[in-house]
Design a protein around this motif. Structure first.
Motif, PDB file in Angstrom:
ATOM      1  N   UNK A  77      40.346   0.461 -44.683  1.00 37.69           N
ATOM      2  CA  UNK A  77      39.086   1.157 -44.903  1.00 37.69           C
ATOM      3  C   UNK A  77      39.347   2.653 -44.958  1.00 37.69           C
ATOM      4  N   UNK A  78      38.859   3.295 -45.997  1.00 39.67           N
ATOM      5  CA  UNK A  78      38.861   4.749 -46.090  1.00 39.67           C
ATOM      6  C   UNK A  78      37.399   5.167 -45.957  1.00 39.67           C
ATOM      7  N   UNK A  79      37.112   6.100 -45.056  1.00 38.87           N
ATOM      8  CA  UNK A  79      35.717   6.477 -44.820  1.00 38.87           C
ATOM      9  C   UNK A  79      35.598   7.954 -44.448  1.00 38.87           C
ATOM     10  N   UNK A  80      34.402   8.467 -44.631  1.00 35.36           N
ATOM     11  CA  UNK A  80      34.032   9.803 -44.151  1.00 35.36           C
ATOM     12  C   UNK A  80      32.518   9.851 -44.051  1.00 35.36           C
ATOM     13  N   UNK A  99      41.517   6.939 -42.560  1.00 40.22           N
ATOM     14  CA  UNK A  99      41.990   5.597 -42.874  1.00 40.22           C
ATOM     15  C   UNK A  99      41.960   4.748 -41.613  1.00 40.22           C
ATOM     16  N   UNK A 100      41.522   3.502 -41.753  1.00 39.77           N
ATOM     17  CA  UNK A 100      41.402   2.589 -40.628  1.00 39.77           C
ATOM     18  C   UNK A 100      41.738   1.186 -41.102  1.00 39.77           C
ATOM     19  N   UNK A 101      42.524   0.464 -40.312  1.00 32.97           N
ATOM     20  CA  UNK A 101      42.790  -0.937 -40.612  1.00 32.97           C
ATOM     21  C   UNK A 101      41.794  -1.792 -39.844  1.00 32.97           C
ATOM     22  N   UNK A 102      41.059  -2.628 -40.562  1.00 36.78           N
ATOM     23  CA  UNK A 102      40.134  -3.573 -39.941  1.00 36.78           C
ATOM     24  C   UNK A 102      40.811  -4.941 -40.019  1.00 36.78           C
ATOM     25  N   UNK A 103      41.133  -5.480 -38.861  1.00 33.28           N
ATOM     26  CA  UNK A 103      41.824  -6.765 -38.817  1.00 33.28           C
ATOM     27  C   UNK A 103      40.914  -7.883 -39.297  1.00 33.28           C
ATOM     28  N   UNK A 104      41.515  -8.934 -39.827  1.00 29.58           N
ATOM     29  CA  UNK A 104      40.748 -10.076 -40.296  1.00 29.58           C
ATOM     30  C   UNK A 104      39.851 -10.630 -39.206  1.00 29.58           C
ATOM     31  N   UNK A 118      21.857  21.809 -38.081  1.00 26.45           N
ATOM     32  CA  UNK A 118      21.032  21.697 -39.286  1.00 26.45           C
ATOM     33  C   UNK A 118      21.064  20.292 -39.869  1.00 26.45           C
ATOM     34  N   UNK A 119      22.027  19.478 -39.469  1.00 29.75           N
ATOM     35  CA  UNK A 119      22.142  18.113 -39.998  1.00 29.75           C
ATOM     36  C   UNK A 119      21.051  17.229 -39.403  1.00 29.75           C
ATOM     37  N   UNK A 120      20.327  16.531 -40.284  1.00 28.39           N
ATOM     38  CA  UNK A 120      19.267  15.626 -39.839  1.00 28.39           C
ATOM     39  C   UNK A 120      19.476  14.201 -40.355  1.00 28.39           C
ATOM     40  N   UNK A 121      20.437  14.010 -41.250  1.00 25.85           N
ATOM     41  CA  UNK A 121      20.690  12.694 -41.824  1.00 25.85           C
ATOM     42  C   UNK A 121      22.159  12.631 -42.224  1.00 25.85           C
ATOM     43  N   UNK A 122      22.585  11.456 -42.671  1.00 25.62           N
ATOM     44  CA  UNK A 122      23.986  11.288 -43.046  1.00 25.62           C
ATOM     45  C   UNK A 122      24.138  10.184 -44.064  1.00 25.62           C
ATOM     46  N   UNK A 123      25.307  10.160 -44.692  1.00 29.69           N
ATOM     47  CA  UNK A 123      25.747   9.052 -45.517  1.00 29.69           C
ATOM     48  C   UNK A 123      27.165   8.727 -45.074  1.00 29.69           C
ATOM     49  N   UNK A 124      27.425   7.452 -44.918  1.00 31.34           N
ATOM     50  CA  UNK A 124      28.769   6.970 -44.628  1.00 31.34           C
ATOM     51  C   UNK A 124      29.374   6.532 -45.952  1.00 31.34           C
ATOM     52  N   UNK A 125      30.375   7.273 -46.416  1.00 31.86           N
ATOM     53  CA  UNK A 125      31.061   6.917 -47.652  1.00 31.86           C
ATOM     54  C   UNK A 125      32.251   6.046 -47.295  1.00 31.86           C
ATOM     55  N   UNK A 126      32.385   4.905 -47.990  1.00 33.35           N
ATOM     56  CA  UNK A 126      33.456   3.953 -47.672  1.00 33.35           C
ATOM     57  C   UNK A 126      34.118   3.425 -48.939  1.00 33.35           C
ATOM     58  N   UNK A 127      35.419   3.206 -48.817  1.00 34.41           N
ATOM     59  CA  UNK A 127      36.199   2.508 -49.834  1.00 34.41           C
ATOM     60  C   UNK A 127      36.999   1.453 -49.096  1.00 34.41           C
ATOM     61  N   UNK A 128      36.834   0.184 -49.437  1.00 30.33           N
ATOM     62  CA  UNK A 128      37.505  -0.914 -48.754  1.00 30.33           C
ATOM     63  C   UNK A 128      38.540  -1.516 -49.691  1.00 30.33           C
ATOM     64  N   UNK A 129      39.789  -1.572 -49.219  1.00 27.87           N
ATOM     65  CA  UNK A 129      40.886  -2.115 -50.013  1.00 27.87           C
ATOM     66  C   UNK A 129      41.475  -3.342 -49.323  1.00 27.87           C
ATOM     67  N   UNK A 130      41.748  -4.404 -50.059  1.00 28.59           N
ATOM     68  CA  UNK A 130      42.484  -5.529 -49.473  1.00 28.59           C
ATOM     69  C   UNK A 130      43.917  -5.064 -49.164  1.00 28.59           C
ATOM     70  N   UNK A 131      44.521  -5.635 -48.119  1.00 29.06           N
ATOM     71  CA  UNK A 131      45.901  -5.229 -47.781  1.00 29.06           C
ATOM     72  C   UNK A 131      46.903  -6.133 -48.401  1.00 29.06           C
TER      73      UNK A 131
END
Length: 131
Positions: A77-80, A99-104, A118-131
């Motif tokens: 998982x790639x995220x920010x 980068x984070x490995x999510x185990x099966x 000043x931040x009141x909201x967010x978005x979690x951007x993710x890219x999930x790749x099979x290993x």
């Protein structure tokens, strides 16, 4: 004047198509309220954001998001987190990708803290790749 109307209609159509495409990519286990805060880059590949908790302490917003895997194989998982102000503009310079490995069939919790009050909201951007 007609160009403005056409441009407005075109923008609305693009936003509608982008929203529909994004909704189809999320894992069905991701609740709709959480999916609204997640921006996937590609397919979910078996990773669901089960819960997202936002807390404001000392005028700074922080988040914890619980991820789970519904597949037996590991995923990378790639995220920010992208922090937004009250009109939807990005606050701060933005986080770097992590980068984070999510185990099966595993679960992970990711956390972040807003760069300013000043931040009141967010978005979690993710890219999930099979290993």
């Amino acid at each position: 004047m007609t160009n403005r109307i056409f441009l407005s209609a075109l923008c609305a159509a693009c936003v509608g198509l982008a929203g529909a495409a994004g909704a189809q990519q999320h894992d069905p286990a991701t609740p709709a309220a959480v999916a609204a805060k997640v921006a996937l880059r590609g397919e979910a590949n078996g990773i669901a954001v089960r819960e997202m908790r936002l807390v404001r302490k000392n005028d700074i917003l922080s988040v914890q998001a619980d991820l789970s895997s519904s597949v037996r194989s590991d995923r990378t998982l790639f995220y920010r987190f992208k922090w937004l102000d009250n009109v939807g503009n990005q606050v701060g310079d933005g986080e770097s990708w992590k980068q984070l490995t999510v185990l099966g069939l595993g679960q992970q919790t990711i956390k972040s803290v807003a760069p300013t009050g000043a931040a009141v909201d967010l978005r979690l951007e993710m890219n999930v790749e099979p290993r």
